[in-house]
Design an enzyme around this catalytic site. Sequence first.
Site, short mmCIF file in Angstrom:
data_model
loop_
_atom_site.label_atom_id
_atom_site.label_comp_id
_atom_site.label_asym_id
_atom_site.label_seq_id
_atom_site.Cartn_x
_atom_site.Cartn_y
_atom_site.Cartn_z
N ARG A 68 0.81 -1.21 0.09
CA ARG A 68 -0.09 -0.02 -0.01
C ARG A 68 0.97 1.39 0.00
NH1 ARG A 68 -3.58 -2.24 4.66
NH2 ARG A 68 -1.48 -3.15 4.96
N LYS A 102 0.19 -19.29 4.47
CA LYS A 102 -0.34 -19.40 5.70
C LYS A 102 -0.70 -18.10 6.53
CE LYS A 102 1.26 -21.45 9.47
NZ LYS A 102 2.07 -20.80 10.54
N ASP A 147 3.51 -24.30 2.70
CA ASP A 147 3.84 -24.63 4.06
C ASP A 147 5.26 -24.78 3.88
OD1 ASP A 147 4.64 -26.24 6.23
OD2 ASP A 147 2.47 -26.68 6.62
N HIS A 148 5.76 -23.73 4.54
CA HIS A 148 7.44 -23.96 4.31
C HIS A 148 8.18 -25.21 4.78
CE1 HIS A 148 7.76 -22.17 8.30
NE2 HIS A 148 9.22 -22.62 8.37
N LYS A 207 11.57 -27.92 3.08
CA LYS A 207 12.78 -28.43 4.08
C LYS A 207 13.30 -29.65 3.40
CE LYS A 207 11.48 -26.12 8.27
NZ LYS A 207 12.37 -24.94 8.57
N ASP A 256 -0.99 -22.19 14.48
CA ASP A 256 0.16 -21.72 13.68
C ASP A 256 0.94 -22.77 13.46
OD1 ASP A 256 1.86 -19.73 13.31
OD2 ASP A 256 2.96 -19.82 15.10
N HIS A 305 2.08 -27.47 9.91
CA HIS A 305 3.77 -28.13 9.85
C HIS A 305 3.58 -29.41 10.37
CE1 HIS A 305 4.43 -23.99 8.62
NE2 HIS A 305 4.79 -23.35 9.91
N LYS A 309 6.27 -22.82 21.89
CA LYS A 309 7.24 -21.75 21.98
C LYS A 309 7.53 -21.65 23.38
CE LYS A 309 5.65 -19.13 18.15
NZ LYS A 309 6.75 -19.42 17.30
C1 BG6 Z 1 5.85 -20.28 11.37
C2 BG6 Z 1 5.13 -19.87 12.33
O1 BG6 Z 1 4.98 -20.74 10.22
O2 BG6 Z 1 6.60 -21.23 11.54
C3 BG6 Z 1 6.07 -19.28 13.26
O3 BG6 Z 1 4.21 -18.90 12.20
C4 BG6 Z 1 7.07 -20.80 13.73
O4 BG6 Z 1 5.53 -19.17 14.64
C5 BG6 Z 1 7.60 -20.84 12.50
O5 BG6 Z 1 8.13 -19.94 14.60
C6 BG6 Z 1 8.61 -22.22 12.73
O6 BG6 Z 1 9.38 -22.39 11.36
P1 BG6 Z 1 10.66 -23.12 11.56
O7 BG6 Z 1 11.24 -23.20 10.02
O8 BG6 Z 1 11.75 -21.88 12.13
O9 BG6 Z 1 10.60 -24.25 12.18
#
Ligand code: BG6
Length: 520
Positions: free
Chosen positions: A67, A172, A201-202, A206, A259, A264, A360
Amino acid sequence: MATVQMKVSPEDLSHLARGNERIPEPGILVVFGASGDLTKRKLLPALFHLEQSGLLPKEFAIVGVARRPLGSEFAADMRAGIVEFGGVDTTDPELDRFVERVSYYALSFDDASHYAGLKAELDRIAAERGIGGDRLFYLATAPEYFAPIIENLGVQGMAQPEQGRVGVVIEKPFGHDLDSARELNRQVNAVFHENQVFRIDHYLGKETVQNILVFRFGNGIFEPIWNRNYIDHVQITAAETLGVEGRGPFYERAGALRDVVQNHVMELLSFVAMEPPSSFDAEAVRREKVKAWRAIPPVPLQNAVRGQYGPGVVDGQKVVGYRDEERVNPESGTETFAAIKLGIENWRWAGVPFYLRAGKRLKKRATEISIQFKQPPLLIFNRMQSGGPCQDIQPNLLTIRIQPDEGIALRFGAKVPNTPNMSVCPVNMDFDYAAAFGASSANGYERLLLDAMLGDQTLFAHRDGVEVTWSLYTPILQAWAAKNPEVFPNYFAGSWGPDCADRLLEHSGHVWRNNLGGKS
Ligand code: BG6
């Protein structure tokens, strides 16, 4: 413990990489939400690494959209992000070349009148650089903008062009619960065909996560024992030492279950539990994942527990409790830890408990899967007199270390040498990624961005998958939302989480494996 590592030489690796190069057509990547953290910390560094590896065609353009009116500051900011988060030297000559690809376009995401201008800008860039119709729209905005952006792209005819490949990558969180995920799927599929949609989904980017499939289906010896006849139980842990890192308002609405667990952790579970796909392509892989998730019966409420961290000490530093984090409700009922016990009702897994936990501010950062095998039917060696070095025969344990210290270890019992009786001690066979390949794995975004540019959906979530995992967790989230926990915070920062997580396993005689990152 001695381990033997096969070392792969850098020459072998570069040969392998060369043989497998997949280079996308010249196109334009349009990143919505370009002034946000994700773009700077993850996307641009990943794109730069693709550039360094020669995987971006020279005409390829990147347009940041957000924006705020930003001019050349945008490119300068992205350059700084690549240096800081991509571990790149600021004098690297490739940086300047890369930054030339990057431009910025200011637009209000929900103002339909701005999109004709964006289309004209993309056409202008395409004509200038000699690019065809390939476009990839990356939605890295706050989730409330996903639907308006998609709708506006549709209205301008940008989703279904006459020529070229067009895709949309959606970050996400994909929905907040089952209803919102269904609604978002409906909105997305009203504009884009499912084969154009890349729900990211990252974790799937990996290397260690993809390696679960290679470990299982690229080797002959594990699959025959990968079932209820041999496996006692499975634990999946995603433990972080970080807190909410300034993302208080986001986390207040999310919590650990939304989250990390719904996405994940469930992705990890699907790779462990799925049946062998008939090939490594998007349809076959995603079908098997969805089948595994669908075989999970509803989780009884007592099999889901939550926690919230109070103050404590993490990595030697005093840290505040969650309720004292910036922009967090001082009476917050949001969980920063969740643990679940579930089963998978199919022939392979019936009766095998799967324990999942994510949190966390835990004691150690480690994402790990451990698969505990059953004891031999008769323990002939543990009836020795006491006093020996090891008398406990421990069950075989396969540990897949997703991060950090990436690798796989198998624990088994060995005879302690030079003892008069058959003393047995647990030892490990250990595969260590860094020792074998000498390379630290990329952050996941490189692989996923490249796949999306190439139109390969194998490592992205399918509409059905997202809905089935939300359907599993929505009743728990609703029950938790209806009743604030009485004793929050219920674990110290720097611990392994609340006691209720231990009790979850007690009935089955299991305990959480807290020696994470360790080799046994
Ligand atoms: C993200 C979450 O999707 O994944 C975060 O929103 C989390 O809260 C993170 O810390 C963890 O990713 P990684 O790759 O560090 O395990």
